[in-house]
Design a protein around this motif. Structure first.
Motif, PDB file in Angstrom:
ATOM      1  N   HIS A 254       0.740  -1.534   0.221  1.00 48.51           N
ATOM      2  CA  HIS A 254       0.315   0.067   0.291  1.00 48.51           C
ATOM      3  C   HIS A 254       1.033   1.375  -0.196  1.00 48.51           C
ATOM      4  O   HIS A 254       1.838   1.171   0.695  1.00 48.51           O
ATOM      5  CB  HIS A 254      -0.409   0.018   1.597  1.00 48.51           C
ATOM      6  CG  HIS A 254      -2.001  -1.075   1.416  1.00 48.51           C
ATOM      7  ND1 HIS A 254      -2.719  -1.239   0.581  1.00 48.51           N
ATOM      8  CD2 HIS A 254      -2.148  -2.067   2.055  1.00 48.51           C
ATOM      9  CE1 HIS A 254      -3.671  -2.578   1.276  1.00 48.51           C
ATOM     10  NE2 HIS A 254      -3.112  -2.611   1.570  1.00 48.51           N
ATOM     11  N   TYR A 255       0.372   2.761  -0.805  1.00 53.02           N
ATOM     12  CA  TYR A 255       1.647   3.162  -0.902  1.00 53.02           C
ATOM     13  C   TYR A 255       0.319   4.866  -0.764  1.00 53.02           C
ATOM     14  O   TYR A 255      -1.151   4.942  -0.067  1.00 53.02           O
ATOM     15  CB  TYR A 255       1.615   3.636  -2.279  1.00 53.02           C
ATOM     16  CG  TYR A 255       2.425   2.431  -2.223  1.00 53.02           C
ATOM     17  CD1 TYR A 255       3.773   2.382  -2.429  1.00 53.02           C
ATOM     18  CD2 TYR A 255       2.116   1.270  -3.288  1.00 53.02           C
ATOM     19  CE1 TYR A 255       4.456   1.657  -2.705  1.00 53.02           C
ATOM     20  CE2 TYR A 255       3.029   0.080  -3.355  1.00 53.02           C
ATOM     21  CZ  TYR A 255       4.067   0.209  -2.511  1.00 53.02           C
ATOM     22  OH  TYR A 255       5.466  -0.362  -3.108  1.00 53.02           O
TER      23      TYR A 255
ATOM     24  N   VAL B 152       3.688  15.271  -4.648  1.00 53.41           N
ATOM     25  CA  VAL B 152       4.323  14.745  -5.450  1.00 53.41           C
ATOM     26  C   VAL B 152       5.222  13.225  -4.497  1.00 53.41           C
ATOM     27  O   VAL B 152       6.297  12.549  -4.862  1.00 53.41           O
ATOM     28  CB  VAL B 152       5.609  15.729  -5.462  1.00 53.41           C
ATOM     29  CG1 VAL B 152       6.816  16.272  -4.213  1.00 53.41           C
ATOM     30  CG2 VAL B 152       6.481  15.215  -6.716  1.00 53.41           C
ATOM     31  N   ILE B 153       4.520  13.040  -3.029  1.00 51.21           N
ATOM     32  CA  ILE B 153       5.159  12.395  -1.782  1.00 51.21           C
ATOM     33  C   ILE B 153       4.604  11.016  -2.257  1.00 51.21           C
ATOM     34  O   ILE B 153       3.181  10.416  -2.603  1.00 51.21           O
ATOM     35  CB  ILE B 153       5.250  13.018  -0.639  1.00 51.21           C
ATOM     36  CG1 ILE B 153       5.321  14.331  -0.804  1.00 51.21           C
ATOM     37  CG2 ILE B 153       5.524  12.189   0.171  1.00 51.21           C
ATOM     38  CD1 ILE B 153       6.846  15.158  -0.111  1.00 51.21           C
ATOM     39  N   GLN B 154       5.186  10.125  -2.721  1.00 56.61           N
ATOM     40  CA  GLN B 154       4.270   8.714  -2.931  1.00 56.61           C
ATOM     41  C   GLN B 154       5.470   7.852  -1.939  1.00 56.61           C
ATOM     42  O   GLN B 154       7.136   8.012  -1.402  1.00 56.61           O
ATOM     43  CB  GLN B 154       4.415   8.721  -4.249  1.00 56.61           C
ATOM     44  CG  GLN B 154       3.916   7.289  -4.570  1.00 56.61           C
ATOM     45  CD  GLN B 154       3.747   7.223  -5.673  1.00 56.61           C
ATOM     46  OE1 GLN B 154       3.647   5.992  -5.930  1.00 56.61           O
ATOM     47  NE2 GLN B 154       3.660   7.574  -6.341  1.00 56.61           N
ATOM     48  N   VAL B 155       4.588   7.561  -0.797  1.00 58.24           N
ATOM     49  CA  VAL B 155       5.710   6.558  -0.279  1.00 58.24           C
ATOM     50  C   VAL B 155       5.408   5.217   0.343  1.00 58.24           C
ATOM     51  O   VAL B 155       3.978   5.132   0.207  1.00 58.24           O
ATOM     52  CB  VAL B 155       6.107   7.292   1.193  1.00 58.24           C
ATOM     53  CG1 VAL B 155       5.051   7.963   1.816  1.00 58.24           C
ATOM     54  CG2 VAL B 155       7.670   6.376   2.169  1.00 58.24           C
ATOM     55  N   SER B 156       5.800   4.041   0.556  1.00 58.81           N
ATOM     56  CA  SER B 156       5.436   2.704   0.829  1.00 58.81           C
ATOM     57  C   SER B 156       4.247   2.744   1.801  1.00 58.81           C
ATOM     58  O   SER B 156       5.525   3.732   3.348  1.00 58.81           O
ATOM     59  CB  SER B 156       6.486   1.858   0.572  1.00 58.81           C
ATOM     60  OG  SER B 156       7.214   1.333   1.498  1.00 58.81           O
TER      61      SER B 156
ATOM     62  N   ASN C 143       7.778   1.855   4.202  1.00 55.60           N
ATOM     63  CA  ASN C 143       8.826   2.885   4.534  1.00 55.60           C
ATOM     64  C   ASN C 143       8.421   3.917   5.550  1.00 55.60           C
ATOM     65  O   ASN C 143       9.021   3.996   6.412  1.00 55.60           O
ATOM     66  CB  ASN C 143       9.396   3.523   3.468  1.00 55.60           C
ATOM     67  CG  ASN C 143       9.928   2.980   2.821  1.00 55.60           C
ATOM     68  OD1 ASN C 143      10.746   2.201   3.539  1.00 55.60           O
ATOM     69  ND2 ASN C 143      10.217   2.833   1.453  1.00 55.60           N
TER      70      ASN C 143
ATOM     71  N   TRP D 215       9.345   6.814  -6.429  1.00 57.58           N
ATOM     72  CA  TRP D 215      10.170   7.044  -5.375  1.00 57.58           C
ATOM     73  C   TRP D 215      11.065   5.420  -5.236  1.00 57.58           C
ATOM     74  O   TRP D 215      10.727   5.143  -4.139  1.00 57.58           O
ATOM     75  CB  TRP D 215       9.287   7.468  -3.798  1.00 57.58           C
ATOM     76  CG  TRP D 215       8.751   8.439  -4.387  1.00 57.58           C
ATOM     77  CD1 TRP D 215       7.657   9.199  -4.593  1.00 57.58           C
ATOM     78  CD2 TRP D 215       8.777   9.473  -3.275  1.00 57.58           C
ATOM     79  NE1 TRP D 215       8.289  11.047  -4.355  1.00 57.58           N
ATOM     80  CE2 TRP D 215       8.783  11.454  -3.318  1.00 57.58           C
ATOM     81  CE3 TRP D 215      10.619   9.641  -2.466  1.00 57.58           C
ATOM     82  CZ2 TRP D 215       9.105  11.899  -2.814  1.00 57.58           C
ATOM     83  CZ3 TRP D 215      10.613  11.018  -1.339  1.00 57.58           C
ATOM     84  CH2 TRP D 215      10.249  12.327  -2.249  1.00 57.58           C
TER      85      TRP D 215
ATOM     86  N   ASN E  65      12.116   2.073  -2.015  1.00 57.84           N
ATOM     87  CA  ASN E  65      10.829   1.166  -2.033  1.00 57.84           C
ATOM     88  C   ASN E  65      11.194  -0.560  -2.894  1.00 57.84           C
ATOM     89  O   ASN E  65      12.649  -0.893  -2.565  1.00 57.84           O
ATOM     90  CB  ASN E  65       9.836   0.716  -3.055  1.00 57.84           C
ATOM     91  CG  ASN E  65       8.765   2.152  -2.547  1.00 57.84           C
ATOM     92  OD1 ASN E  65       9.118   2.817  -1.830  1.00 57.84           O
ATOM     93  ND2 ASN E  65       8.061   2.989  -3.576  1.00 57.84           N
TER      94      ASN E  65
ATOM     95  N   PRO F 193       9.853  -2.718   4.636  1.00 61.20           N
ATOM     96  CA  PRO F 193      10.430  -1.062   4.417  1.00 61.20           C
ATOM     97  C   PRO F 193      11.679  -1.368   3.636  1.00 61.20           C
ATOM     98  O   PRO F 193      12.082  -2.781   3.562  1.00 61.20           O
ATOM     99  CB  PRO F 193      10.850  -1.252   6.029  1.00 61.20           C
ATOM    100  CG  PRO F 193      10.650  -2.246   6.402  1.00 61.20           C
ATOM    101  CD  PRO F 193       9.838  -3.500   5.694  1.00 61.20           C
TER     102      PRO F 193
END
Lengths: 208, 60, 315
Positions: B18-19, B24-28, B31, C236, C240, C246
């Motif tokens: 899932h993200y 502009v920010i895209q992070v899993s 993370n 990004w 990933n 993570p």
């Protein structure tokens, strides 16, 4: 006779080492009372994680780079290797924030900061070469993506991320040596100078 | 998919992630959790009382 | 002790306060134990990802059309790798910033000729078959102008390439031996023989996967798998990991630049991002020597929280 002995390279080096880092500084039994915060535990946590990384790395190295794909035990050791790396970077970054907040380079400690920052860079490289040495889809993808960045600097001609042999050697021999040596120098510097004292509002006295 | 399950893997993280998107920010999520925990650890280390330092004023 | 003026961001005051007992070995031992247990627990609960590597065999069996198109591009010299430039060949424009172009200065060090390395040489190593041998000698004896004419005909027909009944069909009659070569190349790929041929070019032992990795990276199949896992550069992807694990979160800043202008639209994005990161890294390493930067901690005053007991004791 005694002056001859004092002039020896050996005794000179020993004197200079003992002067700069006497045993009670290397392994202290007390510390200044201002060292009273949980922020101080992240340095030693980083080193402990480095220890677990090296231990699990040694086990993975014993059976070769493909062992962990087919062995349940191998996969578990790989998992420990991954999670100790996550803890390592986690603790190192918090350590960095903490030391920055304390301006820990003060009082002749600037090289301690520099070695710490260089260790961070070496660790990123060590982590990266590990990711491309996994011999799975992840390593294939990361290698083919990363090549463009490194090639753009000209470094790709010498540091070929698509060459598994080169990456694996860097990951399991050269970069661990670098990481451990840098960490060692960093810690010795910390012990030589001691933990940085707090800022004081009105001070004119300089300790160097 | 995954070649070996290893010992355990009580929680399977091996399906598509899932993200979080924010401009502009895209992070899993994986993370993101790590980053949030880092900031939380930093704040906790700053504010949590440190044990074993009772002797305050001028104690030797 | 010196008489120079005290610089609060460079010099440290002399500490004359009390010392307290501290067992450094015990602290280290506890840290190792805690981290070991935590690591083992995380490994037990979450394990670690291990997506199988893509082979040319799995790729060509999963998407024969994409494979044949890519192989055709390698043969015709129109693929990304064929036009990469340094360090692989001289065909591309190197990344640069102004006159700075280290990629170009260092030049070709890992020679890749996609036509020969990816198609002609592996096919030449196949057991002799009349149709293949004829096609190969037709290709090898043709002038480069003739080869270019075949390449152009292939490129025009390429979007309509199909694969059925074990055969690659290229709707053109003007591509010379290319359809035959691509048919054998695809057969070879689907059997797994091409994987072997690409790695054994260096001899019996090999630890270098430059050629097969570059070949695989030219197809859309490989990138498609990565896209599903959110691993591409515009997602990004560098920080990933496959699945929900993570990844290299510490690369966030490096990855960040690729998402914004002018980096995201530059043909030299990689070089600009690396340049930016090298400057920022130098700033971080050299903080103690940079006026202004080194005063930040004194001004943001987080240290007041860290040393609150010390300051409280002084009141």
């Amino acid at each position: 006779m005694s002056t001859d002995i004092e002039r020896q390279w050996t005794s000179r080096i020993r004197h200079s080492v003992v002067d700069k880092l006497p045993p009670d500084k290397l392994l202290p039994d007390t510390q200044p009372a201002y060292v009273a915060s949980w922020i101080y535990v992240f340095g030693v946590t980083t080193m402990a994680a480095l220890g677990v990384i090296i231990l699990t790395g040694i086990i993975l190295a014993l059976d070769g780079p493909q062992w962990w794909h087919s062995s349940t035990l191998g996969h578990f050791v790989n998992s420990m290797h991954l999670w100790s790396v996550e803890i390592f970077f986690f603790a190192m970054v918090v350590h960095l924030w903490g030391k920055f907040s304390m301006a820990a380079w003060r009082g002749g400690r600037s090289l301690t900061w520099v070695t710490g920052a260089v260790t961070f860079m070496a660790s990123i490289l060590a982590g990266f070469t590990g990711y491309v040495s996994q011999t799975n889809f992840d390593s294939q993808w990361i290698a083919t993506q990363a090549k463009d960045g490194i090639n753009s600097t000209g470094g790709g001609a010498f540091f070929n991320v698509l060459n598994l042999g080169q990456m694996l050697m860097l990951h399991i021999v050269l970069l661990p040596i670098a990481a451990v040596a840098l960490t060692g120098i960093h810690v010795v510097m910390v012990r030589m100078k001691g933990v940085v004292p707090p800022f004081e509002d009105a001070t004119t006295e300089v300790s160097a | 998919m995954a070649q070996g399950w290893g010992l355990g893997a009580l929680i399977n993280l091996d399906h598509y992630g899932h993200y979080i998107h924010w401009g502009v920010i895209q992070v899993s999520v994986g993370n993101f959790i790590v980053m949030v925990l880092m900031v939380a650890s930093f704040l906790a280390a700053l504010f949590a009382p440190f044990p074993g330092r009772r002797n305050r004023k001028g104690a030797k | 002790m010196t008489k120079k003026p005290f610089r609060p961001d460079v010099d440290a005051p002399v500490y004359k306060g009390p010392y307290v007992p501290y067992d450094i070995i015990k602290e280290g031992a506890i840290a190792v134990l805690v981290v070991f247990i935590l690591t083992a627990a995380l490994a037990l609960v979450f394990s670690s990802p291990d997506e199988k590597a893509v082979t040319i065999k799995t790729w060509s069996n999963a998407d024969a059309v994409d494979f044949a198109q890519t192989a055709g591009d390698e043969l015709a010299g129109t693929s990304a790798v064929a036009n990469y430039g340094a360090p692989y060949n001289n065909n591309g424009t190197s990344q640069h910033w102004g006159f700075l172009s280290p990629e170009k200065w260092i030049g070709v060090r890992i020679q890749i000729n996609t036509t020969n390395d990816f198609v002609i040489d592996p096919l030449s190593a196949q057991p002799a078959q009349p149709a293949l041998s004829a096609a190969l000698s037709q290709w090898k004896s043709a002038s480069s102008a003739t080869q270019t004419a075949w390449d152009d005909a292939f490129n025009k027909a390429e979007p309509n390439l199909t694969y059925s009944n074990g055969k690659v069909n290229i709707p053109t009659k003007a591509a010379g031996p290319i359809p035959v070569l691509l048919n054998y190349e695809t057969q070879m790929a689907r059997s797994g023989a091409l994987d072997q041929a690409l790695v054994t070019q260096a001899g019996f032992y090999t630890t270098n996967f430059t050629k097969p990795l570059l070949f695989v990276s030219d197809g859309t199949y490989f990138a498609g798998l990565a896209e599903k896992q959110h691993l591409s550069g515009s997602q990004w992807g560098m920080m990933n990991e496959t699945g929900q694990y993570p990844g290299q979160a510490w690369l966030w800043l490096y990855t960040f630049w690729y998402q914004i202008h002018p980096y995201s639209t530059s043909a030299s994005a990689d070089f600009l991002v690396w340049g930016t990161m090298m400057i920022l890294t130098a700033l971080m390493v050299l903080v103690p020597f940079i006026p202004g930067l080194r005063s930040i901690p004194r001004k943001i005053k987080i240290y007041r929280i860290i040393w609150r007991e010390h300051y409280a004791a002084k009141l």
